[in-house]
Design an enzyme around this catalytic site. Structure first.
Site, PDB file in Angstrom:
ATOM      1  N   CYS A 158       0.686  -1.132  -0.173  1.00  0.00           N
ATOM      2  CA  CYS A 158       0.027   0.030   0.119  1.00  0.00           C
ATOM      3  C   CYS A 158       0.857   1.071   0.023  1.00  0.00           C
ATOM      4  O   CYS A 158       1.509   1.505  -1.287  1.00  0.00           O
ATOM      5  CB  CYS A 158      -1.115  -0.131   1.260  1.00  0.00           C
ATOM      6  SG  CYS A 158      -2.370   0.839   0.801  1.00  0.00           S
ATOM      7  N   GLU A 211      -0.994  -9.201   3.505  1.00  0.00           N
ATOM      8  CA  GLU A 211      -0.977  -9.902   4.807  1.00  0.00           C
ATOM      9  C   GLU A 211      -2.358 -10.303   5.461  1.00  0.00           C
ATOM     10  O   GLU A 211      -2.368 -11.005   6.236  1.00  0.00           O
ATOM     11  CB  GLU A 211      -0.408  -8.783   5.699  1.00  0.00           C
ATOM     12  CG  GLU A 211      -1.057  -7.762   6.074  1.00  0.00           C
ATOM     13  CD  GLU A 211      -1.193  -6.594   5.153  1.00  0.00           C
ATOM     14  OE1 GLU A 211      -0.697  -6.567   3.952  1.00  0.00           O
ATOM     15  OE2 GLU A 211      -1.410  -5.306   5.609  1.00  0.00           O
ATOM     16  N   HIS A 260      -3.724  -5.321   0.488  1.00  0.00           N
ATOM     17  CA  HIS A 260      -2.788  -5.517   1.757  1.00  0.00           C
ATOM     18  C   HIS A 260      -2.713  -7.376   1.863  1.00  0.00           C
ATOM     19  O   HIS A 260      -3.717  -7.715   2.277  1.00  0.00           O
ATOM     20  CB  HIS A 260      -3.688  -5.211   2.804  1.00  0.00           C
ATOM     21  CG  HIS A 260      -3.551  -3.790   3.072  1.00  0.00           C
ATOM     22  ND1 HIS A 260      -2.963  -3.292   4.087  1.00  0.00           N
ATOM     23  CD2 HIS A 260      -4.246  -2.765   2.573  1.00  0.00           C
ATOM     24  CE1 HIS A 260      -2.871  -1.995   4.163  1.00  0.00           C
ATOM     25  NE2 HIS A 260      -3.741  -1.614   3.294  1.00  0.00           N
TER      26      HIS A 260
END
Ligand code: GLN
Length: 560
Positions: free
Chosen positions: A387, A515, A513
């Site tokens: 990001c 993750e 994102h």
């Protein structure tokens, strides 16, 4: 209204906060899932904010975003990572949301002249949300695990506890179970574990009308039979359901510890579950691999809140998952981007085998991040930018490779000469702060000729977003002609989602994102391949030939 066959487990916390209630609740979920149950989770947060999206990371830690774009508590991350299921906005509710619903109804006139009160209107709305979570559209679950944020004794959590008390009465004792997570501290001067705080916490719970059925006792030392009996007697709980939750090296060991302590069996019996024998083989293998990695790799993690690891919870966990997938321990070196601004990049970044630049907001430390992105690009060190990290990499490339000296993001300088990262049109007129970013899952088409494709092995992916600014497509031509590769694009909007560098072994910047979708049993492909590239970089650095050789190795690589 009562659901006879559905089972509900309530997890409350006592004595102090930060005992790991979210992980405990998720671990209970793992035990039930291992017995063939369909499990869902619900987190109640007793604060008045509608969601944590507007809170500072100092207040709240990470904001976890679901596929449907809800900004939620970080415990939902634990639920997804442990249970390997997707949560949605229904799986997290705050006091603010509950009051908002009730007040909106009141304004509509739904209460037909009645006085609207905490009991029954707020408590009914809380109960409605608990019932709703087990039957969520087409999804139908056997068990809901409901975690109440905060600590027993807090004024804020009282309506939730009252609702739970009523709920247990409605569904009956064989369909509900109250689990209380507590602390049994070791007092050095006495050389003993002390049970009094637990006794008081359970007593407080009883005053509210809730009898704990099992206790999870966080402790540093073994809870012997005598102590278990004492706690059981004073807390009105059978001693076999006084569960020792001793400190462990990795949170992923916790389901196995609970299972060994008999919690799974206790729940099966108490809730009369039609459950099979638990299958925890995958977890056992995983924990074994986690404990014995054959190599170590050092990766830099560059962000604003280096002392506030809860802000980067999912990233830290994703590295653990990627470590397991690569049979390696990922040692994270935290890098304060402001420090890079005052020193030489090399002084701080030398010796790293990979660098991750974190997501974030605001201009503090940005120039340091841009310098870090330049360093790893030039030194051919593997890079993952998430990001804001991706946006910094684009600014760096525009400034230092394309000669666009005034390149910046409109977020940091609205007057910048080259706004290579700019506010998207849909954001221009936004005046409200909460829930107005680009949020949730969006599709992305991937160029098959890229490291990203090698990682995913798929041409269309879906990943979660939380940002306002975007790559400015007016600069595509100028940047790609100098070696920036645009390898991921949103098929509906044409927005750039992933960039790479042509002359670099592994440099990936993503606007989303990744993750948030990494799971312990399925490491995220980008994290997995980033760690693999870092390991490769480390071994070629040891052999004394970094850049060209690493590039050559990479060409023949296959994703595992
Ligand atoms: N501040 C940037 C934006 O809003 C990046 C956000 C992020 O890293 N999540 O676009």
């Amino acid at each position: 209204m009562a659901e006879s066959k559905k089972k509900f487990i309530f997890v409350t916390g006592g004595v102090v906060s930060s005992l790991g209630k979210g992980v405990a609740a998720a671990s209970i979920g793992v035990l039930l899932k291992a017995r063939g149950m369909r499990v869902t989770m619900l987190k109640f947060d007793p604060y008045i904010n509608i969601d944590p999206g507007t809170m500072s990371p100092y207040q709240h830690g990470e904001v976890y975003v679901t596929d449907d774009g809800a900004e939620t508590d970080l415990d939902l991350g634990h639920y997804e990572r442990f249970l390997d299921v997707n949560m949605s906005q229904k799986n997290n509710a705050t006091t603010g949301q509950i009051y908002n619903t009730v007040i909106t109804r009141e304004r509509r006139g739904d209460y037909l002249g009645k006085t609207v009160q905490v009991i029954p209107h707020i408590t009914n709305e809380i109960k409605r949300r608990i019932y709703a979570v087990v039957r969520d559209g087409e999804k139908d679950y056997d068990v809901a695990i409901v975690e109440v944020g905060g600590t027993i004794g807090d004024i804020e959590s009282l309506p939730f506890l009252e609702a739970i008390r009523q709920f247990c009465l409605e569904v009956g004792p064989e369909n509900s179970c109250n689990i209380h997570l507590t602390l049994v501290p070791y007092i050095k001067a006495a050389g003993e574990l002390k049970t009094k705080p637990t006794q008081h916490s359970v007593m407080k719970l009883r005053e509210i009308g809730i009898q704990a059925n099992a206790l999870l006792c966080r402790c540093e030392y073994r809870l012997n039979k005598e102590l278990r009996e004492k706690i059981g007697l004073f807390c009105n709980v059978p001693s076999r359901s006084v569960i020792e939750a001793r400190d462990v090296k990795s949170i992923y060991e916790i389901p196995l510890v609970f299972e060994k302590e008999g919690l799974g069996e206790f729940l099966s019996n108490h809730l009369r579950l039609e459950a099979g024998e638990p299958d925890l083989v995958e977890w056992q293998n995983l924990v074994q691999r986690l404990g014995k990695p054959s190599k170590t790799v050092v990766i830099g993690i560059c962000g604003k809140y280096v002392n506030l690891h809860d802000s980067y919870k999912s990233i830290i966990e994703a590295f653990k998952h990627a470590g397991v997938a690569n049979d390696a321990k990922v040692e994270l070196r935290w890098i304060d981007s402001e420090e890079i601004e005052s020193k030489q990049s090399a002084d701080i970044l030398a010796g790293l085998s990979g660098l991750l630049i974190c997501p974030g907001f605001g201009s503090r430390g940005i120039e340091g991040k841009i310098m870090a992105a330049q360093y790893v690009r030039e030194k051919k060190i593997p890079f993952l930018g998430i990001c804001l990290g991706m946006q910094c990499a684009v600014i760096e490339f525009a400034r230092n490779v394309c000669g666009l000296k005034g390149a910046n993001s409109a977020e940091f300088n609205d007057e910048a000469e080259h706004k290579v990262i700019d506010l998207m049109e849909t954001q221009v007129d936004v005046s409200q702060m909460g829930g107005t970013m680009r949020l949730g899952a969006y599709k992305c088409n991937i160029d098959p000729n890229s490291n990203t494709y090698q990682a995913y092995g798929e041409e269309v992916i879906s990943e979660r977003h939380r940002h306002r600014y975007e790559f400015n497509n007016e600069y595509i031509e100028r940047l790609t002609s100098r070696g920036l590769k645009i390898v991921g694009v949103n098929p509906d909007t044409g927005l750039v989602e992933i960039v790479e560098h042509r002359d670099h072994p592994w440099f990936v910047g993503v606007q989303f994102h990744p993750e948030l979708k990494s799971r312990i049993l399925h490491a995220h492909p980008l994290f997995r391949e980033f760690v693999r590239a870092a390991l490769e970089h480390a071994s070629s650095a040891e052999n004394g030939h970094v850049s060209k050789e690493t590039q050559k190795n990479k060409k023949g690589a296959i994703s595992s």
